[in-house]
Write an enzyme that holds these catalytic residues in place. Sequence first.
Site, PDB file in Angstrom:
ATOM      1  N   LYS A  38     -11.030  -2.583  -1.851  1.00  0.00           N
ATOM      2  CA  LYS A  38     -11.867  -2.446  -0.852  1.00  0.00           C
ATOM      3  C   LYS A  38     -11.609  -1.287   0.292  1.00  0.00           C
ATOM      4  O   LYS A  38     -10.308  -1.699   0.711  1.00  0.00           O
ATOM      5  CB  LYS A  38     -12.280  -3.804  -0.282  1.00  0.00           C
ATOM      6  CG  LYS A  38     -13.103  -4.626  -1.099  1.00  0.00           C
ATOM      7  CD  LYS A  38     -13.397  -6.017  -0.057  1.00  0.00           C
ATOM      8  CE  LYS A  38     -13.469  -7.287  -1.157  1.00  0.00           C
ATOM      9  NZ  LYS A  38     -13.740  -8.445  -0.476  1.00  0.00           N
ATOM     10  N   MET A  50     -12.169 -17.143  -4.375  1.00  0.00           N
ATOM     11  CA  MET A  50     -13.368 -16.575  -3.991  1.00  0.00           C
ATOM     12  C   MET A  50     -14.320 -17.405  -3.661  1.00  0.00           C
ATOM     13  O   MET A  50     -15.785 -17.363  -3.924  1.00  0.00           O
ATOM     14  CB  MET A  50     -13.938 -15.588  -5.336  1.00  0.00           C
ATOM     15  CG  MET A  50     -12.857 -14.420  -5.695  1.00  0.00           C
ATOM     16  SD  MET A  50     -13.258 -13.626  -7.241  1.00  0.00           S
ATOM     17  CE  MET A  50     -12.942 -14.923  -8.501  1.00  0.00           C
ATOM     18  N   ASP A 104      -4.808  -2.415  -5.941  1.00  0.00           N
ATOM     19  CA  ASP A 104      -6.018  -3.279  -5.347  1.00  0.00           C
ATOM     20  C   ASP A 104      -5.823  -3.597  -3.917  1.00  0.00           C
ATOM     21  O   ASP A 104      -4.817  -3.689  -3.313  1.00  0.00           O
ATOM     22  CB  ASP A 104      -5.972  -4.522  -5.876  1.00  0.00           C
ATOM     23  CG  ASP A 104      -7.001  -4.666  -7.283  1.00  0.00           C
ATOM     24  OD1 ASP A 104      -7.168  -5.458  -7.820  1.00  0.00           O
ATOM     25  OD2 ASP A 104      -7.597  -3.382  -7.652  1.00  0.00           O
TER      26      ASP A 104
HETATM   27  N1  SAH Z   1      -5.590 -12.408  -9.452  1.00  0.00           N
HETATM   28  C1  SAH Z   1      -5.490 -13.151  -8.281  1.00  0.00           C
HETATM   29  C2  SAH Z   1      -6.932 -13.690  -7.746  1.00  0.00           C
HETATM   30  C3  SAH Z   1      -7.981 -12.466  -7.670  1.00  0.00           C
HETATM   31  S1  SAH Z   1      -9.354 -12.990  -7.339  1.00  0.00           S
HETATM   32  C4  SAH Z   1      -4.613 -14.169  -8.153  1.00  0.00           C
HETATM   33  O1  SAH Z   1      -4.028 -14.753  -9.104  1.00  0.00           O
HETATM   34  O2  SAH Z   1      -4.010 -14.844  -7.332  1.00  0.00           O
HETATM   35  C5  SAH Z   1      -9.356 -13.014  -5.608  1.00  0.00           C
HETATM   36  C6  SAH Z   1      -9.257 -14.277  -4.789  1.00  0.00           C
HETATM   37  O3  SAH Z   1      -7.916 -15.136  -4.873  1.00  0.00           O
HETATM   38  C7  SAH Z   1      -9.548 -14.302  -3.516  1.00  0.00           C
HETATM   39  O4  SAH Z   1     -11.046 -14.399  -3.097  1.00  0.00           O
HETATM   40  C8  SAH Z   1      -8.869 -15.635  -2.937  1.00  0.00           C
HETATM   41  O5  SAH Z   1      -9.561 -16.769  -3.369  1.00  0.00           O
HETATM   42  C9  SAH Z   1      -7.681 -15.877  -3.819  1.00  0.00           C
HETATM   43  N2  SAH Z   1      -6.570 -15.189  -3.124  1.00  0.00           N
HETATM   44  C10 SAH Z   1      -5.626 -14.134  -3.403  1.00  0.00           C
HETATM   45  N3  SAH Z   1      -4.820 -13.869  -2.576  1.00  0.00           N
HETATM   46  C11 SAH Z   1      -4.639 -14.813  -1.585  1.00  0.00           C
HETATM   47  C12 SAH Z   1      -4.030 -15.282  -0.620  1.00  0.00           C
HETATM   48  N4  SAH Z   1      -2.762 -14.442  -0.295  1.00  0.00           N
HETATM   49  N5  SAH Z   1      -4.273 -16.447  -0.162  1.00  0.00           N
HETATM   50  C13 SAH Z   1      -5.377 -17.067  -0.541  1.00  0.00           C
HETATM   51  N6  SAH Z   1      -6.106 -16.924  -1.434  1.00  0.00           N
HETATM   52  C14 SAH Z   1      -5.708 -15.624  -2.041  1.00  0.00           C
END
Ligand code: SAH
Length: 504
Positions: free
Chosen positions: A56, A171, A34
């Site tokens: 993306k 998100m 991803d």
């Molecule tokens: N499965 C992922 C979340 C996926 S949804 C997890 O457990 O972290 C995608 C959202 O995750 C993004 O829009 C953001 O809000 C958050 N996100 C993922 N990686 C991030 C990072 N390194 N820093 C800040 N937000 C993050």
Amino acid sequence: MANVFLVGAGPGDPGMLTLRAKEIIETCDIMIYDYLANADFLKWCKPDCEILYVGKKGGDHTLPQDKINDLIVEKARSGLVVCRLKGGDPYVFGRGGEEGEELVEAGIDFEVVPGITAGVAAAAYAGIPVTHRDFTTSVCFITGHEDPTKAESGNNWEVYGRSNSTLVFYMGVGNLPMIAQNLMENGRPADTPVALVRWGTRCNQTSFVSDLEHVAEDAQARNWKAPSIIIVGGVCSLHDKLGWFEKKPLLGQGVVVTRAREQASGLVNVLRSHGACVHEFPTISVEPLADYNEVETAILQLARYQWVVFTSVNGVKFFWEQLREIGLDARIFGGMQIAAIGPATADELRARGIEPDFIPEKYVAEHVVEGLLKRGIQGSDVLIPRAKVAREVLPRELKEAGCNVTVLPVYETRLVQADGDEIMTALGAGKIRYVTFTSSSTVENFFELVPADVFKNYPDVKIASIGPVTSETVKRFGFTPALEPEDYTIPGLVDALIKDATGE
Ligand code: SAH
């Protein structure tokens, strides 16, 4: 046994990957990954692993979820081991649950490898413990981007408003004004602290704290973008006190490392631990010679020499490999004198049970000769195991001092047949602040791949050179190193970068 693994890649910092996840990355046959999974991990895939990106591209959307599901099922049916790698944790807003259901329906066994979710990790890296006895007894993970096909909000704003739970929104950047408004309307005080953390745990992490009343306008003023988590609650007031990651001296600084990949990891790791965004761009590779007859002969006649001078870590490694081939070890050096040009070379010898008799104070050939002469090397038989092509200063000066010098090539360095596109793109995007050179050959090969005429267009990019000899080579290409450490070592180079970046 399962052949599909839904694997969490953690929040981005490579150190935040679990051991189990690494194991699966290393052994899978098919990798489906991803946008938010750190692509650096792909270097651990087997050479013949099929790597598929479903995230993306630029501004485009991801492959639709049903197509991803189909792809996973199709690949799983091949019987090969499939790693489905996702940012953070696969079951926290990762749609891993849906993928799991599809697999069950298709009758395919799978396992889940949880990952460290961004809501916890990015918060911690921004100095925010998601729970803390002084502030709250619970934490909620909430989507800030609700499924647009839902008629009514699944979020119970009344409950969030009334509780004192820490709220962690994923998100949510696009909906930030709505989120803040709903919480205030449902009873959260307008001065409740709110933190935004973007690219948490990565070298480009940024964060700020505001409150519910002002956070939307503050984010807009900063042109704040995803990926970012939003944390709401009293714990955010600890951001300044407990923040540690964003205090790192090289945080966000783009640093190019041109050393051979085999040798770069030390420098790369130290730079990363200081927060730098490291661009690995190996310009040379260290290779064995085609033929070791000459080395073997030299080893069998080693007793002829009174001195052996090792000029590099690789010189030690490749020499020892041949020793081992013949079935010999360190005892062959007997009462011989051994010199190491530089602390890393000395450590390499120590690891093999040899304490060098001489380590110069400064690590360039000129100083070395002076020191060796003081040790009475005049008139001795001297063996110098080293790279096939190297500077002649040391052998020449020792000869002039009346030594009987034998130069013994034990390895060679070659130009890496890469192209400079990635670095030139990063330069063009303003992502590079420093280019580091650790030897003349890294300089020569760098400008072979990134022409001096192109590099000239980025006068703000600083060159950091390990020592005067390398600096001379830089000057031959028409540039002046901005940095050169006082002692010509890798730790010295890192210190010089830190001094320059922090202005201290
Ligand atoms: N499965 C992922 C979340 C996926 S949804 C997890 O457990 O972290 C995608 C959202 O995750 C993004 O829009 C953001 O809000 C958050 N996100 C993922 N990686 C991030 C990072 N390194 N820093 C800040 N937000 C993050």
